[in-house]
Design a protein around this motif. Structure first.
Motif, PDB file in Angstrom:
ATOM      1  N   SER A 162      79.081  40.152 -40.698  1.00 23.38           N
ATOM      2  CA  SER A 162      79.488  41.247 -38.864  1.00 23.38           C
ATOM      3  C   SER A 162      80.343  41.097 -38.482  1.00 23.38           C
ATOM      4  O   SER A 162      81.679  41.547 -38.974  1.00 23.38           O
ATOM      5  CB  SER A 162      78.488  41.965 -38.352  1.00 23.38           C
ATOM      6  OG  SER A 162      79.469  42.961 -37.926  1.00 23.38           O
ATOM      7  N   ILE A 163      80.518  40.050 -37.742  1.00 24.79           N
ATOM      8  CA  ILE A 163      81.414  39.245 -36.879  1.00 24.79           C
ATOM      9  C   ILE A 163      82.790  38.993 -37.579  1.00 24.79           C
ATOM     10  O   ILE A 163      83.775  39.009 -37.195  1.00 24.79           O
ATOM     11  CB  ILE A 163      80.973  38.296 -36.030  1.00 24.79           C
ATOM     12  CG1 ILE A 163      80.256  39.363 -34.740  1.00 24.79           C
ATOM     13  CG2 ILE A 163      82.331  37.432 -34.889  1.00 24.79           C
ATOM     14  CD1 ILE A 163      79.145  38.290 -34.201  1.00 24.79           C
ATOM     15  N   ALA A 182      89.706  33.320 -45.539  1.00 23.67           N
ATOM     16  CA  ALA A 182      88.737  31.467 -45.157  1.00 23.67           C
ATOM     17  C   ALA A 182      87.375  32.774 -44.384  1.00 23.67           C
ATOM     18  O   ALA A 182      86.090  32.279 -44.826  1.00 23.67           O
ATOM     19  CB  ALA A 182      89.394  30.915 -43.966  1.00 23.67           C
ATOM     20  N   ALA A 183      87.724  33.850 -43.175  1.00 24.96           N
ATOM     21  CA  ALA A 183      87.475  34.432 -42.655  1.00 24.96           C
ATOM     22  C   ALA A 183      85.933  35.264 -43.340  1.00 24.96           C
ATOM     23  O   ALA A 183      85.138  35.777 -43.639  1.00 24.96           O
ATOM     24  CB  ALA A 183      88.054  35.496 -41.290  1.00 24.96           C
ATOM     25  N   LEU A 184      87.034  36.362 -44.559  1.00 22.49           N
ATOM     26  CA  LEU A 184      86.097  36.943 -45.259  1.00 22.49           C
ATOM     27  C   LEU A 184      85.101  36.175 -46.486  1.00 22.49           C
ATOM     28  O   LEU A 184      84.416  36.523 -46.445  1.00 22.49           O
ATOM     29  CB  LEU A 184      86.891  37.343 -46.727  1.00 22.49           C
ATOM     30  CG  LEU A 184      87.221  38.547 -46.069  1.00 22.49           C
ATOM     31  CD1 LEU A 184      88.967  39.285 -46.561  1.00 22.49           C
ATOM     32  CD2 LEU A 184      86.844  39.662 -45.705  1.00 22.49           C
ATOM     33  N   ALA A 185      85.747  34.434 -46.281  1.00 22.36           N
ATOM     34  CA  ALA A 185      84.378  33.466 -47.027  1.00 22.36           C
ATOM     35  C   ALA A 185      82.726  33.378 -46.630  1.00 22.36           C
ATOM     36  O   ALA A 185      82.231  33.443 -47.266  1.00 22.36           O
ATOM     37  CB  ALA A 185      85.536  32.966 -47.816  1.00 22.36           C
ATOM     38  N   GLU A 186      83.279  33.605 -45.359  1.00 21.35           N
ATOM     39  CA  GLU A 186      82.339  33.117 -44.795  1.00 21.35           C
ATOM     40  C   GLU A 186      81.644  34.695 -44.189  1.00 21.35           C
ATOM     41  O   GLU A 186      80.298  34.186 -44.334  1.00 21.35           O
ATOM     42  CB  GLU A 186      82.741  32.653 -42.793  1.00 21.35           C
ATOM     43  CG  GLU A 186      83.826  31.987 -42.446  1.00 21.35           C
ATOM     44  CD  GLU A 186      84.282  31.804 -41.131  1.00 21.35           C
ATOM     45  OE1 GLU A 186      83.621  32.208 -40.474  1.00 21.35           O
ATOM     46  OE2 GLU A 186      84.652  30.382 -40.700  1.00 21.35           O
ATOM     47  N   ALA A 187      81.893  35.434 -44.222  1.00 24.92           N
ATOM     48  CA  ALA A 187      81.115  36.634 -44.891  1.00 24.92           C
ATOM     49  C   ALA A 187      80.387  37.265 -45.518  1.00 24.92           C
ATOM     50  O   ALA A 187      79.761  37.480 -46.162  1.00 24.92           O
ATOM     51  CB  ALA A 187      82.312  38.230 -44.254  1.00 24.92           C
ATOM     52  N   ARG A 188      80.858  36.460 -47.079  1.00 25.82           N
ATOM     53  CA  ARG A 188      80.161  36.636 -47.899  1.00 25.82           C
ATOM     54  C   ARG A 188      79.338  35.360 -47.965  1.00 25.82           C
ATOM     55  O   ARG A 188      78.203  35.618 -48.943  1.00 25.82           O
ATOM     56  CB  ARG A 188      80.506  36.294 -48.555  1.00 25.82           C
ATOM     57  CG  ARG A 188      82.253  37.252 -49.696  1.00 25.82           C
ATOM     58  CD  ARG A 188      83.228  37.112 -50.573  1.00 25.82           C
ATOM     59  NE  ARG A 188      83.296  35.972 -50.914  1.00 25.82           N
ATOM     60  CZ  ARG A 188      84.675  35.324 -50.469  1.00 25.82           C
ATOM     61  NH1 ARG A 188      85.128  36.199 -49.530  1.00 25.82           N
ATOM     62  NH2 ARG A 188      85.442  34.080 -50.636  1.00 25.82           N
ATOM     63  N   THR A 189      79.636  34.338 -47.538  1.00 24.81           N
ATOM     64  CA  THR A 189      78.127  33.219 -47.172  1.00 24.81           C
ATOM     65  C   THR A 189      76.811  33.730 -46.855  1.00 24.81           C
ATOM     66  O   THR A 189      76.019  33.628 -47.241  1.00 24.81           O
ATOM     67  CB  THR A 189      78.969  32.269 -46.893  1.00 24.81           C
ATOM     68  OG1 THR A 189      79.610  31.363 -47.626  1.00 24.81           O
ATOM     69  CG2 THR A 189      77.694  31.283 -47.063  1.00 24.81           C
TER      70      THR A 189
END
Length: 282
Positions: A162-163, A182-189
Motif C-alpha cells: 500500500s505504501i 520502481a515503487a510500483l514494482a515493489e507494490a506488485r511484489t
C-alpha cells in the motif's frame, strides 16, 4: 491504499481529437484515500471496534467531530493521543482540511509506542495521503519514506504494498517516473493480487509509450478485478494507442455496460463517440 496515477493522456499529434481522460485523478484518489485509510486503524493502533466508531462519528458530522476530537487531543496523555489524533485527522480530512489532517495524523503517529511499527506505518501512510491530497507531493514522499521503513521493520507485506503505491503517486506528481516505476514494482511484489498496482503500472507504462508492457499489466489487472470500470477504461486507451480499434471499442463498451453511471462510463462514451464520428486514431 489506492490509487492516483492517471493524469491526462499524453497522446501523439494523431490522437489529440480523442476526448481527454479524467483529469488529475491523482488529487481525486488522494482525497478518497485519505478518507478511507482510516479504516485501516483497527488492530495495533487502537482496540478493535473502537476505530470504526471513531471513523463513523467523524464522517457523520466532520465539523462537530473535529472540535470534539481536538478537545480530546488537548486532554489526552501518552498513547491516548493516538486515538484522539486519528479521529481528528479523519474529521479534518472529511472537510478537506488536508494540511491540518496531515498534522493530526503525524501527532498520532508520534504518540504510538516505539515498538509498534505497524501502527506508525499506518498513521504515517494516512499523513502522506493527506499531504498528497493537499498537493504537497514532496512532503508526502518524505512522510511515506518513513512509513515504508516502519512497515519493513514490522514485516507487514500488505502495508508495504500500500505504501509503495502511495510513494509511486507522489513520485509521479514530482515527475520522477523511473522511481515511480520502481515503487510500483515493489507494490506488485508485495501484493501481487492488488489490481490497482497492476492498473497504475499499466498506466505508467502507457505514458512511457511502452505499450507491450502496458498491455501485459492491464491484462493482469483485469484478471484480478474483471468488473473494474477504471481498468476497462485504461485497457481501451492502451488498445487505441496500440492501433487496435476493435479491442478499444470492446473495452469501452464493457465499461458502459458494467458501470453505466460512473465517470469512467461517461469518458468511455466520449471515446466511442469520437470513433463513431471518424475521430483521429493512432
Amino acid at each position: 491504499m489506492l490509487m492516483l496515477l492517471l493524469p491526462v493522456l499524453q497522446y501523439g499529434a494523431s490522437v489529440t481529437a480523442l476526448p481527454p481522460e479524467i483529469l488529475d485523478r491523482k488529487a481525486m484518489e488522494a482525497k478518497r484515500e485519505a478518507r478511507q485509510s482510516a479504516a485501516m486503524a483497527s488492530g495495533p493502533i487502537i482496540p478493535p471496534g473502537q476505530a470504526a466508531g471513531c471513523v463513523d462519528d467523524m464522517a457523520a458530522n466532520p465539523a462537530t467531530g473535529a472540535v470534539a476530537a481536538q478537545n480530546a487531543l488537548d486532554r489526552a496523555k501518552g498513547e491516548e493521543r493516538v486515538r484522539a489524533g486519528l479521529c481528528l485527522g479523519v474529521a479534518l480530512g472529511a472537510q478537506e482540511r488536508w494540511g491540518e489532517a496531515q498534522t493530526a495524523f503525524l501527532r498520532a503517529r508520534d504518540s504510538v509506542a516505539p515498538a509498534d511499527n505497524a501502527s506508525r506505518a499506518r498513521l504515517g501512510a494516512m499523513a502522506g495521503n493527506a499531504a498528497l491530497a493537499g498537493g504537497q507531493a514532496e512532503t508526502a514522499l518524505t512522510i511515506l519514506d518513513t512509513a515504508q521503513a516502519a512497515a519493513k521493520t514490522a514485516s507487514d507485506t500488505d502495508l508495504l504494498g500500500s505504501i509503495a503505491l502511495d510513494r509511486a503517486r507522489a513520485l509521479v506528481a514530482l515527475g520522477q517516473t523511473a522511481q515511480a516505476s520502481a515503487a510500483l514494482a515493489e507494490a506488485r511484489t508485495a501484493t501481487p493480487d492488488n489490481a490497482q498496482a497492476w492498473l497504475l503500472s499499466a498506466t505508467l507504462s502507457r505514458r512511457e509509450k511502452n505499450y507491450t508492457e502496458a498491455q501485459t499489466q492491464i491484462e493482469r489487472a483485469a484478471q484480478i478485478s474483471p468488473r473494474d470500470a477504471e481498468i476497462g477504461l485504461e485497457a481501451g486507451v492502451i488498445a487505441i494507442l496500440s492501433g487496435r480499434d476493435a479491442a478499444a471499442r470492446k473495452s469501452w463498451q464493457s465499461v458502459i455496460a458494467t458501470a453505466p453511471d460512473s465517470d469512467s462510463a461517461k469518458t468511455a462514451k466520449g471515446y466511442l463517440a469520437q470513433l463513431d464520428n471518424g475521430g483521429a486514431k493512432p
